[in-house]
Scaffold this active site. Structure first.
Site: not given
Ligand SMILES: NC(=[NH2+])NCCC[C@H](N)C(=O)O
Ligand SMILES: [Mn+2]
Ligand SMILES: [Mn+2]
Length: 303
Positions: A100, A124, A126, A128, A141, A230, A232, A275
């Site tokens: 991402h 997402d 998350h 990010d 990411h 994303d 996920d 992702e």
């Molecule tokens: N694009 C994603 N899948 N990001 C996941 C981030 C996970 C976690 N918050 C980190 O900063 O490492």
């Molecule tokens: Mn993401």
């Molecule tokens: Mn994510």
């Protein structure tokens, strides 16, 4: 939806994640018949192939709070150029990830193309929204939103000087949040970014949430919509092939309904799917879900 000229760009990059494998995402998505499916929906599609991305194993990660940034930033710049060029040719960019972190390049390209009416829907698990001060992992990411809206440590933003400008925080809405780091959460509260967590989706329903998000962006001047998806955000039972799975995500139908409402808005001007990690997938199921979701976003209807 009117017929669009779609331009596909693959970004086989996994440098922003500590888990290898999202570099194979573009291949897996193409193998799931992306082009054919979009043509069946009625669009003109041209695949511009992949960007050149260095292989993680050939590199040293460097700064542990900003791993691989020396390799990632040049990919951002090239991607921004390519996306800006597509936009200049009135093609609708469809970017295949890749981790991402690439969103800094894709959205940066739209800003470079002068899209001052851009709004972003960020699907997402998350946020990010980490930076070098809050990151628990050093993985880039986890930081693209901080770069895109220009809210982050000077150490991170030093790598965004090539951006023509930042996206106003009120032009980005996050949907599907369920895994936010402590420092990130505090930053997010003060950021001016609109968020819809899984709790709000459970309470309001994904249709209401998606409509509210679109209305919010429209009310703040957004007339062209970019969807940063994303994989996920989808529940790992449905989409197991992702780098950082989190339980409790969108169902298959919730994901589709969100994309169907995006299509109905008539505002879709670009999209990325990121992702997808084929190493963790089961018989390419996640890439197939990704293609089906893109089709819904681009106007595929049940009847
Ligand atoms: N694009 C994603 N899948 N990001 C996941 C981030 C996970 C976690 N918050 C980190 O900063 O490492
Ligand atoms: Mn993401
Ligand atoms: Mn994510």
């Amino acid at each position: 939806m009117d017929a669009l000229e779609v331009g596909i760009l693959g970004v086989p990059m996994d440098l922003g994640s500590s888990r290898r494998g999202t570099d194979m995402g573009p291949s897996a998505i193409r193998y799931a018949r992306l082009t054919e499916v979009l043509r069946q929906v009625g669009h003109q599609v041209r695949d511009f192939g992949n960007l050149d991305v260095p292989v993680a194993e050939s590199l040293d990660a460097g700064n542990p709070r900003l791993k691989h940034i020396e390799a990632i930033e040049p990919v951002w710049r090239v991607l921004a150029d390519r996306v800006a060029r597509l936009a200049g040719e009135r093609r609708v960019p469809l970017v295949l990830g890749g981790d991402h972190s690439l969103a800094v390049g894709s959205i940066g390209g739209l800003l470079a193309a002068g899209w001052d009416d851009l709004g972003v829907l960020w699907f997402d698990a998350h946020a990010d929204f980490n930076d070098t001060a809050t990151t628990p992992s050093g993985n880039v990411h986890g930081m693209p939103v901080a770069c895109i809206v220009g809210q982050g440590s000077a150490e991170l933003l030093a790598h965004t000087r090539w951006l023509p400008r930042y996206l106003p925080a009120e032009r980005l809405v996050m949907i599907g949040l369920r895994d936010v780091d402590p420092g990130e959460r505090e930053k997010l509260r003060e950021s001016g970014i609109m968020t819809y967590t899984m709790q709000q989706i459970d309470e309001l329903g994904i249709a209401e949430v998606t409509r509210r998000a679109l209305q919010y962006l429209h009310g703040r001047g957004a007339r062209r919509l970019y969807v940063s998806f994303d994989m996920d955000v989808v529940d790992p039972d449905v989409a197991p092939g992702v780098g950082t799975p989190v339980v409790g995500g969108l169902t298959y139908r919730e994901s589709h309904l969100a994309m169907e409402i995006v299509a109905e808005s008539g505002l879709l001007a670009g999209m990325e799917v990121v992702e997808v990690n084929p190493i963790r997938d089961v018989l390419n199921r996640t890439a197939e879900v990704a293609v089906a979701l893109v089709a819904s976003a681009f106007g595929k209807r049940i009847l």
